[in-house]
Scaffold this motif. Sequence first.
Motif, short mmCIF file in Angstrom:
data_model
loop_
_atom_site.label_atom_id
_atom_site.label_comp_id
_atom_site.label_asym_id
_atom_site.label_seq_id
_atom_site.Cartn_x
_atom_site.Cartn_y
_atom_site.Cartn_z
N ILE A 32 -1.10 -3.65 -10.37
CA ILE A 32 -1.00 -2.21 -10.59
C ILE A 32 0.07 -1.95 -11.64
O ILE A 32 1.04 -2.71 -11.75
N LYS A 49 -5.48 -0.57 -12.68
CA LYS A 49 -5.08 0.58 -11.86
C LYS A 49 -3.74 1.07 -12.39
O LYS A 49 -2.76 0.32 -12.41
N ILE A 83 -0.79 4.28 -12.63
CA ILE A 83 -0.18 5.51 -12.13
C ILE A 83 0.86 5.95 -13.16
O ILE A 83 1.69 5.15 -13.58
N VAL A 141 -3.18 9.63 -11.42
CA VAL A 141 -3.78 8.32 -11.15
C VAL A 141 -5.02 8.10 -12.01
O VAL A 141 -5.73 9.04 -12.36
N THR A 143 -9.80 4.39 -11.77
CA THR A 143 -9.98 3.21 -10.93
C THR A 143 -9.34 3.37 -9.55
O THR A 143 -9.65 2.60 -8.64
N LEU A 144 -8.46 4.36 -9.41
CA LEU A 144 -7.80 4.57 -8.12
C LEU A 144 -8.44 5.67 -7.27
O LEU A 144 -7.98 5.95 -6.17
N TYR A 153 -12.82 1.36 -0.52
CA TYR A 153 -11.45 1.15 -0.06
C TYR A 153 -11.17 -0.31 0.30
O TYR A 153 -10.25 -0.61 1.05
N ARG A 207 -6.64 2.44 -3.12
CA ARG A 207 -7.12 3.67 -3.75
C ARG A 207 -6.18 4.82 -3.40
O ARG A 207 -5.44 4.78 -2.41
N TYR A 208 -6.27 5.86 -4.21
CA TYR A 208 -5.55 7.09 -3.92
C TYR A 208 -6.13 7.75 -2.67
O TYR A 208 -7.35 7.82 -2.50
N LEU A 266 -1.30 5.40 -1.37
CA LEU A 266 -2.34 4.45 -1.69
C LEU A 266 -2.77 3.79 -0.39
O LEU A 266 -1.92 3.39 0.42
N LYS A 321 -5.67 1.06 1.71
CA LYS A 321 -6.63 -0.05 1.61
C LYS A 321 -7.11 -0.37 3.01
O LYS A 321 -6.32 -0.48 3.95
#
Length: 369
Positions: free
Chosen positions: A202, A245, A247, A308, A311-312, A317, A321-322, A364, A366
């Motif tokens: 990231i 990814k 930010i 973001v 890709t986020l 998931y 991800r956001y 974020l 997952k």
Amino acid sequence: MKIKKIVLFLAVAFTILDASAQEKKYRVHTVAFYNFENLFDTINNPNNDDEWTPNGLQRWTSKKYNQKLENLSRVLMQIGTNEQQKEAPTFIGCSEVENRGVLEDLVKQPNLAKSDYGIVHFESPDKRGIDVGFLYLKKYFKPTIFTNIPLLVYRNKNATIKQETGSPEDKSETDKIEVTTNKRVFTRDILLVTGFLDGEEITILVNHWPSRAGGEKKSSPFREAAGRLNRKIMDSIYKVNPNAKIITMGDLNDGTSNKSVKEGIGAKLKKSEVKRFGVYNPFEQMAKEGNATLFYRDAGDIFDQILVSETLIQQDYSSFRYWKAGIFNKPFMIENTGQYKGYPLRHSANEVGFSDHFPVYLYLIKEIK
């Protein structure tokens, strides 16, 4: 009749068990940004910090400095915590820090010391002597690349000079002509950090864009240039890794609808509007709803933002991800009396406050198999 009841009971029981077995679990990390507002130590350094010394205008003593550190750490340890997320933020981008030393003092505060934060910091050429910085939880994030990227912006300055127009033998004749010179505006660099969050790569950009000194309209080109530079950095990363990814966060000194954000970076209000390599800004909707991270002359705005990459915001998931975002503005951080009631509780002659900004954050997530 009894058999039917038993069958019905078992059917309901198995349905509940099946639903329970299918309940998904997620790993959550908090990403935060906070403008610390004048986090200076008490040492007089050659960086225009005279105001923030014991004999300076602010009478900035060790006692006040330590209180400021304690106040900031109290906020940082709570940002984004709730029933699902009980840990302090994994990432903290920050601005208005004098040097690496003040960040080292901050992460040693009792509220934060046990979290074991790492630090990324570079000195900027800013005329006020303030920089951006990045804190990360070492147990989750392993930085691999970090660098500072200068924002080169210039102020046009018109000047009148005299030019000789006579013959070489007669230099008595002169004409006045107008020339334009470019003078660099020294501001904060952009901090870029790439690494692995629980094994996933990231990239984070930390910003503190040029202020509105001289007026919003006159200074807007500087922030528009900052937005374009962020976009250029992101595009360069995508050329190497199309699935990167990214930010980008910071005190942008512009709102979510300003040209620097909407056109410079290309941020979108809705996820459905974000195309490949695009950017989503969750704080634009908050601004439309009247939320604010700072106030000026009784008008609130959201200058502190976290954006973001496309890709986020994908719906798979299986990787980070956001999820959602927010503004952290607990009652203890807010002025509750007087003219500035409802504003962030900042430093004054009588009180060491927190900041003139509220911090922002996002999650974020997952899925855990």
